[in-house]
Write an enzyme that holds these catalytic residues in place. Structure first.
Site, PDB file in Angstrom:
ATOM      1  N   HIS A 171      -5.563 -43.671  -2.307  1.00 50.34           N
ATOM      2  CA  HIS A 171      -5.994 -44.331  -3.540  1.00 50.34           C
ATOM      3  C   HIS A 171      -7.079 -43.521  -4.245  1.00 50.34           C
ATOM      4  O   HIS A 171      -6.995 -43.228  -5.430  1.00 50.34           O
ATOM      5  CB  HIS A 171      -6.493 -45.739  -3.200  1.00 50.34           C
ATOM      6  CG  HIS A 171      -6.971 -46.494  -4.397  1.00 50.34           C
ATOM      7  ND1 HIS A 171      -8.307 -46.531  -4.760  1.00 50.34           N
ATOM      8  CD2 HIS A 171      -6.303 -47.206  -5.333  1.00 50.34           C
ATOM      9  CE1 HIS A 171      -8.432 -47.250  -5.852  1.00 50.34           C
ATOM     10  NE2 HIS A 171      -7.226 -47.681  -6.226  1.00 50.34           N
ATOM     11  N   SER A 226      12.457 -43.061 -14.730  1.00 48.26           N
ATOM     12  CA  SER A 226      11.320 -42.210 -14.410  1.00 48.26           C
ATOM     13  C   SER A 226      11.235 -42.168 -12.890  1.00 48.26           C
ATOM     14  O   SER A 226      11.128 -43.213 -12.248  1.00 48.26           O
ATOM     15  CB  SER A 226      10.042 -42.785 -15.012  1.00 48.26           C
ATOM     16  OG  SER A 226       8.956 -41.962 -14.661  1.00 48.26           O
ATOM     17  N   TYR A 246      11.328 -34.624 -19.182  1.00 52.27           N
ATOM     18  CA  TYR A 246       9.872 -34.434 -19.192  1.00 52.27           C
ATOM     19  C   TYR A 246       9.285 -34.601 -17.797  1.00 52.27           C
ATOM     20  O   TYR A 246       9.925 -35.163 -16.900  1.00 52.27           O
ATOM     21  CB  TYR A 246       9.196 -35.419 -20.164  1.00 52.27           C
ATOM     22  CG  TYR A 246       9.234 -36.861 -19.724  1.00 52.27           C
ATOM     23  CD1 TYR A 246       8.242 -37.373 -18.876  1.00 52.27           C
ATOM     24  CD2 TYR A 246      10.252 -37.719 -20.139  1.00 52.27           C
ATOM     25  CE1 TYR A 246       8.282 -38.691 -18.452  1.00 52.27           C
ATOM     26  CE2 TYR A 246      10.289 -39.034 -19.730  1.00 52.27           C
ATOM     27  CZ  TYR A 246       9.303 -39.516 -18.884  1.00 52.27           C
ATOM     28  OH  TYR A 246       9.340 -40.813 -18.458  1.00 52.27           O
ATOM     29  N   LYS A 300       0.831  -1.200   0.000  1.00 56.36           N
ATOM     30  CA  LYS A 300       0.000   0.000   0.000  1.00 56.36           C
ATOM     31  C   LYS A 300       0.870   1.257   0.000  1.00 56.36           C
ATOM     32  O   LYS A 300       0.666   2.178  -0.788  1.00 56.36           O
ATOM     33  CB  LYS A 300      -0.902  -0.032   1.235  1.00 56.36           C
ATOM     34  CG  LYS A 300      -2.003   0.983   1.244  1.00 56.36           C
ATOM     35  CD  LYS A 300      -2.788   0.860   2.555  1.00 56.36           C
ATOM     36  CE  LYS A 300      -4.057   1.670   2.487  1.00 56.36           C
ATOM     37  NZ  LYS A 300      -5.128   0.945   1.809  1.00 56.36           N
ATOM     38  N   ARG A 313       4.313 -49.451 -17.423  1.00 53.46           N
ATOM     39  CA  ARG A 313       4.941 -50.039 -16.244  1.00 53.46           C
ATOM     40  C   ARG A 313       4.386 -51.442 -16.031  1.00 53.46           C
ATOM     41  O   ARG A 313       3.171 -51.639 -15.985  1.00 53.46           O
ATOM     42  CB  ARG A 313       4.662 -49.189 -15.014  1.00 53.46           C
ATOM     43  CG  ARG A 313       5.266 -49.815 -13.779  1.00 53.46           C
ATOM     44  CD  ARG A 313       5.040 -48.999 -12.560  1.00 53.46           C
ATOM     45  NE  ARG A 313       3.663 -49.084 -12.102  1.00 53.46           N
ATOM     46  CZ  ARG A 313       3.175 -48.334 -11.135  1.00 53.46           C
ATOM     47  NH1 ARG A 313       3.925 -47.418 -10.557  1.00 53.46           N
ATOM     48  NH2 ARG A 313       1.926 -48.470 -10.754  1.00 53.46           N
ATOM     49  N   ARG A 339      -0.196 -47.438 -15.667  1.00 55.13           N
ATOM     50  CA  ARG A 339      -0.150 -48.391 -14.551  1.00 55.13           C
ATOM     51  C   ARG A 339      -0.966 -49.611 -14.967  1.00 55.13           C
ATOM     52  O   ARG A 339      -2.200 -49.563 -14.947  1.00 55.13           O
ATOM     53  CB  ARG A 339      -0.760 -47.781 -13.294  1.00 55.13           C
ATOM     54  CG  ARG A 339       0.052 -46.648 -12.668  1.00 55.13           C
ATOM     55  CD  ARG A 339      -0.740 -46.033 -11.517  1.00 55.13           C
ATOM     56  NE  ARG A 339       0.067 -45.228 -10.621  1.00 55.13           N
ATOM     57  CZ  ARG A 339      -0.005 -43.893 -10.544  1.00 55.13           C
ATOM     58  NH1 ARG A 339      -0.814 -43.223 -11.337  1.00 55.13           N
ATOM     59  NH2 ARG A 339       0.741 -43.241  -9.665  1.00 55.13           N
ATOM     60  N   GLY A 397      -8.054  -7.217   5.187  1.00 53.10           N
ATOM     61  CA  GLY A 397      -8.893  -7.288   6.376  1.00 53.10           C
ATOM     62  C   GLY A 397      -8.289  -8.030   7.555  1.00 53.10           C
ATOM     63  O   GLY A 397      -8.949  -8.225   8.570  1.00 53.10           O
ATOM     64  N   ARG A 450      -3.349   2.880   8.879  1.00 46.00           N
ATOM     65  CA  ARG A 450      -3.640   1.562   8.282  1.00 46.00           C
ATOM     66  C   ARG A 450      -2.396   0.714   8.166  1.00 46.00           C
ATOM     67  O   ARG A 450      -1.295   1.224   8.024  1.00 46.00           O
ATOM     68  CB  ARG A 450      -4.180   1.723   6.862  1.00 46.00           C
ATOM     69  CG  ARG A 450      -5.480   2.466   6.743  1.00 46.00           C
ATOM     70  CD  ARG A 450      -5.803   2.578   5.250  1.00 46.00           C
ATOM     71  NE  ARG A 450      -6.638   3.729   4.976  1.00 46.00           N
ATOM     72  CZ  ARG A 450      -7.945   3.664   4.790  1.00 46.00           C
ATOM     73  NH1 ARG A 450      -8.573   2.519   4.855  1.00 46.00           N
ATOM     74  NH2 ARG A 450      -8.635   4.752   4.539  1.00 46.00           N
ATOM     75  N   ASN A 496       6.234 -40.628  -5.652  1.00 47.97           N
ATOM     76  CA  ASN A 496       5.270 -41.008  -4.609  1.00 47.97           C
ATOM     77  C   ASN A 496       5.939 -41.992  -3.656  1.00 47.97           C
ATOM     78  O   ASN A 496       5.987 -41.783  -2.449  1.00 47.97           O
ATOM     79  CB  ASN A 496       4.026 -41.671  -5.207  1.00 47.97           C
ATOM     80  CG  ASN A 496       3.288 -40.761  -6.152  1.00 47.97           C
ATOM     81  OD1 ASN A 496       3.368 -39.543  -6.029  1.00 47.97           O
ATOM     82  ND2 ASN A 496       2.566 -41.332  -7.091  1.00 47.97           N
ATOM     83  N   ARG A 537      -3.602  -1.198  -6.699  1.00 45.04           N
ATOM     84  CA  ARG A 537      -2.812  -2.433  -6.639  1.00 45.04           C
ATOM     85  C   ARG A 537      -3.216  -3.306  -7.826  1.00 45.04           C
ATOM     86  O   ARG A 537      -4.270  -3.083  -8.427  1.00 45.04           O
ATOM     87  CB  ARG A 537      -3.049  -3.181  -5.326  1.00 45.04           C
ATOM     88  CG  ARG A 537      -4.488  -3.549  -5.110  1.00 45.04           C
ATOM     89  CD  ARG A 537      -4.704  -4.232  -3.778  1.00 45.04           C
ATOM     90  NE  ARG A 537      -6.118  -4.296  -3.498  1.00 45.04           N
ATOM     91  CZ  ARG A 537      -6.627  -4.544  -2.308  1.00 45.04           C
ATOM     92  NH1 ARG A 537      -5.844  -4.733  -1.270  1.00 45.04           N
ATOM     93  NH2 ARG A 537      -7.929  -4.614  -2.131  1.00 45.04           N
ATOM     94  N   MET A 574      -5.523  -7.195   9.344  1.00 46.62           N
ATOM     95  CA  MET A 574      -4.911  -6.359  10.390  1.00 46.62           C
ATOM     96  C   MET A 574      -5.789  -5.153  10.679  1.00 46.62           C
ATOM     97  O   MET A 574      -6.835  -4.981  10.070  1.00 46.62           O
ATOM     98  CB  MET A 574      -3.504  -5.957   9.945  1.00 46.62           C
ATOM     99  CG  MET A 574      -2.534  -7.123   9.980  1.00 46.62           C
ATOM    100  SD  MET A 574      -0.886  -6.674   9.474  1.00 46.62           S
ATOM    101  CE  MET A 574      -1.092  -6.562   7.709  1.00 46.62           C
ATOM    102  N   CYS A 628       7.205 -39.242 -12.773  1.00 41.21           N
ATOM    103  CA  CYS A 628       5.810 -39.637 -12.959  1.00 41.21           C
ATOM    104  C   CYS A 628       5.038 -39.723 -11.650  1.00 41.21           C
ATOM    105  O   CYS A 628       3.890 -40.125 -11.623  1.00 41.21           O
ATOM    106  CB  CYS A 628       5.718 -40.952 -13.723  1.00 41.21           C
ATOM    107  SG  CYS A 628       6.439 -42.329 -12.828  1.00 41.21           S
TER     108      CYS A 628
HETATM  109  C1  PEP Z   1       5.402 -43.412  -7.694  1.00 40.95           C
HETATM  110  O1  PEP Z   1       5.686 -44.196  -6.805  1.00 40.95           O
HETATM  111  O2  PEP Z   1       5.730 -42.221  -7.710  1.00 40.95           O
HETATM  112  C2  PEP Z   1       4.599 -43.858  -8.839  1.00 40.95           C
HETATM  113  C3  PEP Z   1       4.375 -43.051  -9.860  1.00 40.95           C
HETATM  114  O3  PEP Z   1       4.045 -45.102  -8.771  1.00 40.95           O
HETATM  115  P1  PEP Z   1       2.729 -45.458  -7.917  1.00 40.95           P
HETATM  116  O4  PEP Z   1       2.109 -44.163  -7.498  1.00 40.95           O
HETATM  117  O5  PEP Z   1       1.878 -46.250  -8.820  1.00 40.95           O
HETATM  118  O6  PEP Z   1       3.302 -46.241  -6.802  1.00 40.95           O
HETATM  119 MG    MG Z   2       5.448 -46.338  -7.089  1.00 45.02          MG
END
Ligand code: PEP
Ligand code: MG
Length: 888
Positions: free
Chosen positions: A468, A777, A864, A26, A630, A574, A105, A96, A781, A352, A107, A844
């Site tokens: 899941h 790859s 990628y 501000k 996979r 998958r 809003g 202000r 996860n 702003r 403060m 992935c």
């Molecule tokens: C992972 O583990 O990142 C993966 C892509 O495989 P999944 O999620 O199927 O275990």
């Molecule tokens: Mg996995």
């Protein structure tokens, strides 16, 4: 000497727009407007450094602050030609907050500061309006008492209600000057009663009280929560802006309003705004009176019967248009401005960059580039990748009413209404009869896939963002609210309960997967539009991007959606999802229950045609683009029968007893299935499974190449590898199968065999693994799960606490833990490349669709990213921004 205070006003300022860190948004913009010669009430900004000092020194100020404030105040008095605390011509100020990032809003603010029993007389004389003067005075006492002295507002509201009752008034505007004077006296009694001493009459004492309250409000709970939700660091601090008051409520030649240089909901290049004659800013915001449109066009569009500012105050309207043009050209972005007109003179109070819908953001970026105001690269940087999500799914009609029952995690965006069902089977039955259903489960499992596929939306009461239900729903583009723990699902009673509401099978609910809201009944939705400005901006983004974007998809439908969204291949198919079809699951179960290789091979032979058909369809849709397939990954027991009916069915088909099936099932149960007999470990134990899958892939590839003349590009991927030997064994199975199929067919296609890097050991030993793997790859996860020792399926229950306590800035399953998991990925990249310089590298895991993680992928040089089909556009834009930021 440190400069703590920066003045502005009368076409000059000590600050500038690029001093936001020091002056707050501000303050920096007030200074900039003043520098641009725009009429801004004079004032000064106390810097954010004072805030930091204040908290580091037990809520006190630097010694030389007082002198600097007094000097700046004297300057304001001179510029405005008024005197603070003067009985004839009093200067009143607003105090202000103003942080670097806008915290609307959150403060505190004090208006009309400087009023007391003496200065109210001066205000009365200057305005010629006793009613206005006493109304302002009572507003000030109430606001100051609340914000600075901590006296709750109801103490004052109660008195006002009493006075209105006594006099028989219904509106505040009916109170006379004398009435307000009486109210002021009673308000002051409240202050004495509540704090044991009178309301401060000394304007300087008032000013320091208000400054302290604003700095203090940086640490109020509201502000702390807002900062946490918006990732704003606590050590930024707020600035304090002290500015001469101008009044929009001093008669009919006064007004106040809010306007945008372009329409913030559509992005159209039209001036847009609202104002109120004879009113203060808070009246516009509070919605007490219906605001009027600024332009005649706006009035017509809104079917307003009230006159537009363009008609009522044409000269001032022209002044405002001039300011709009100057500010938009100067900032080169759509501006959100606040103004006040006092006695026929226009004053700007704030500007702003305006908040906007995603559709507006796209249109504004594309049109500004067309107008030459910004470059195409700047246009690409202007749109928040995450915000595209709003456009890619049906969304709730914002105008529609909704009854919100509760909220869970916004696991997969989009809005959907339907009848609630509690099992996947019922979902499929009802969907076959044309019903729209919402599948409600405590949590989902791979067996629910059929029901999930036909459901309009999915609701679970347990599980997190990578549960899941969440992963599968995002992959399908199906709206999902996960972990909505206030609900109780009773599958047997077929009820969904929350507090005293009990919903039954067939009742209609609506989910908003973008916000996590769950609503009773049906709420209308609106469809996405992927052409026009969206397509133009995505085209510009693609020109800048250096990383490819692929999709995680296994069905032809998902693959088609992915291509429509611009995917350049499939980064993860998958294959396990392909085995849950009712006709296949039986064969799969027979395979698992078989005692020996011969029995397994027999069952696998019956699966082969199905699997081959899957790949033919997928290769056909992808038309020569790379497809990473996979091989089987999850522990076998996920495919086993659970109910007595299922057990009996398998027993019959396999020609064994129910007891045998139960025993075999028992044997397969694992305490830690995620760390158990899964991934390539299955292929090592039962190579015939991978052999069948490889055969299906190559037979399909050969057939599609022959039929369409376009050879598919299969990339066969081995999951959960941690040693080179595991990979080599599996690669050997794939290569031998390929050779056999190509010989049988008299035709060969190009293919690659690579691995997922999803275990810490694989990342560390990437150098050895790359000796035989053609691509990596990163399965982030599992890599997150195994690096942090944190279960993807169970962490949802405490991850929020971890974020609240600042242990994780974000959910590590949603946004890559760059410091930990990221380091392993980087090690994997470096060691892999050292062995095989041209190794193909991708990601992935779910992180492949997260903009912050995509920035990291760009930095470490991945080829990628791969993500859910519906996140492909987000990843394309994020990858373009990452490339532009890195100067690639
Ligand atoms: C992972 O583990 O990142 C993966 C892509 O495989 P999944 O999620 O199927 O275990
Ligand atoms: Mg996995």
């Amino acid at each position: 000497m440190t400069k703590w205070v920066y003045g502005f006003g009368n076409g000059m300022a000590e600050g500038r727009a690029d001093m936001k860190n020091l002056l707050g948004g501000k303050g920096a913009n007030l200074a900039e407007m003043s520098n641009l010669g725009i009429n801004v009430p004079a004032g000064f900004t106390i810097t954010t450094e004072v805030c930091t000092w204040y908290y580091e020194n037990g809520r006190s100020y630097p010694d030389d602050l007082k002198g600097q404030v007094l000097a700046a105040l004297a300057e304001v008095e001179a510029l405005m030609n008024m005197t603070f605390g003067d009985g004839q011509n009093p200067l009143l100020v607003s105090v202000r907050s103003g942080a670097r990032a806008s915290m609307p809003g959150m403060m505190d603010t004090v208006l009309n500061l400087g009023l007391n029993d003496t200065t109210v007389q001066g205000l009365m004389e200057r305005s010629g309006d006793a009613r206005f003067a006493y109304d302002s005075y009572r507003r000030f006492i109430q606001m100051y008492s609340n914000v600075v002295l901590g006296i709750e507002s109801w103490n004052f509201e109660e008195i006002l209600d009493e006075v209105k009752d006594d006099r028989g008034y219904s509106l505040d505007t009916e109170l006379t000057a004398e009435d307000w004077k009486g109210v002021v006296a009673r308000y002051k009694e409240v202050v004495i009663r509540e704090q044991g001493k009178p309301f401060p009459e000394d304007p300087h004492e008032q000013l320091w009280g208000a400054i302290g309250a604003v700095f203090g409000s940086w640490m109020n709970q509201r502000a702390i929560t807002y900062r946490r939700l918006n990732n704003i660091p606590a050590d930024w601090g707020t600035a304090v802006n002290v500015q001469a008051m101008v009044f929009g409520n001093m008669g009919d030649d006064c007004a106040t309003g809010v306007c945008f240089s372009r329409d913030p909901s559509t992005g159209e290049n039209v001036f847009y705004g609202e104002y109120l004659v004879n009113a203060q800013g808070e009246d516009v915001v509070a919605g007490i009176r219906t605001p009027q449109q600024i332009t005649i066009a706006g009035k017509e569009k809104n079917h307003s019967t009230l006159p537009a500012m363009e008609e009522v105050m044409p000269a001032l309207y022209q002044d405002l248009v001039r300011v709009r043009d100057i500010l938009e050209n100067h900032y080169r972005d759509m501006q959100d401005m606040e103004f006040t007109i006092q006695g026929g003179k226009l004053w700007m109070l704030q500007t702003r960059n305006g908040k906007r819908t995603t559709a507006a953001a796209l249109r504004i970026a594309v049109e500004m580039a067309g107008e030459g105001l910004i470059t195409r690269d700047e246009a690409v940087m202007r749109v928040e990748p995450e915000s595209l999500d709003q456009l890619l799914h049906p969304s709730l009609d914002p105008a529609a009413e909704r009854i919100v029952l509760s909220r869970g995690l916004p696991a997969s965006p989009g809005a959907a209404s339907g009848r609630i069902v509690f099992t996947a089977g019922v979902a499929e039955d009802w969907a076959r009869n044309g019903e729209k259903v919402i599948l409600c489960r405590t949590e989902t499992s791979p067996e629910d896939i059929g029901g999930m596929h036909v459901a309009q939306g999915i609701l679970t009461t347990r599980g997190g963002m990578t549960s899941h239900a969440a992963v599968v729903a995002r992959g399908m583009g199906t709206p999902c609210v996960a972990g909505a723990g206030e609900f109780q699902v009773d599958e047997h009673a077929k009820t969904l309960k929350i507090r005293d509401v009990v919903l039954h099978e067939g009742d209609i609910i609506t989910l908003d997967g973008a916000t996590g809201q769950v609503m009773q009944g049906s709420v209308p939705t609106i469809q996405p539009e992927l052409t026009g400005d969206f397509a133009t901006l995505m085209g510009w983004a693609d020109e800048r991007r250096t990383m490819m974007v692929r999709a995680n998809a296994e069905t032809p439908d998902d693959a088609s959606a992915a291509r429509r969204f611009g995917a350049q291949g499939i980064g993860l198919c998958r294959t396990e999802h392909m085995f849950f079809d009712p006709r296949r699951i039986i064969a799969m179960r027979r395979m698992i229950l078989a005692d020996d290789e011969a029995g397994r091979r027999e069952a696998l032979d019956s699966l082969l045609p199905y699997q081959r058909k899957d790949f033919i369809d997928l290769f056909t849709v992808m038309h020569g683009l790379p497809v990473t397939i996979r091989l089987l990954d999850p522990p076998l027991h996920e495919f086993l029968p659970h109910t007595e009916g299922e057990i009996a069915e398998v027993a019959q088909v396999a020609g064994v007893s129910g007891k045998d099936v139960r025993e075999r099932t028992q044997k397969l149960v694992e305490s830690n299935p995620m760390l158990g007999h899964r991934g390539c470990r299955l292929g090592v134990s039962y190579p015939e499974i991978y052999e069948m899958q490889a055969r299906a892939i190559f037979e399909a590839a050969v057939e599609v190449a022959r039929e369409t003349g376009v050879a598919p590009l299969p990339e066969v991927m081995i999951p959960l590898v941690s040693t080179p030997r595991e990979f080599e064994l599996m690669k050997d199975v794939v290569d031998r199968t390929a050779k056999a199929v190509f010989e049988e067919a008299g035709l060969a296609v190009e293919y690659m065999v690579g691995t997922m890097i999803e275990l810490p050991r694989a990342a560390l030993r990437a150098g050895d693994i790359a000796a035989s793997a053609a691509f990596f790859s990163f399965g982030t996860n599992d890599l997150t799960q195994t690096t942090l020792g944190l279960s993807r399926d169970d962490a949802g229950s405490f991850l929020q606490t971890y974020q609240d306590k600042g242990i994780f800035a974000r959910d590590p399953f949603a946004s890559l833990d760059v410091d930990g998991v990221g380091e392993l990925v980087q090690i994997g990249v470096e060691r892999g490349r050292a062995t095989r310089p041209d190794i193909k590298l991708g990601i992935c895991g779910e992180h492949g669709g997260d903009p912050a993680s995509i920035r990291f992928c760009q930095k470490i040089g991945l080829s990628y990213v791969s993500c859910s089909p519906y996140r492909v556009p987000i990843a394309r834009l994020a990858a373009a921004q990452a490339a532009l930021q890195s100067g690639a």
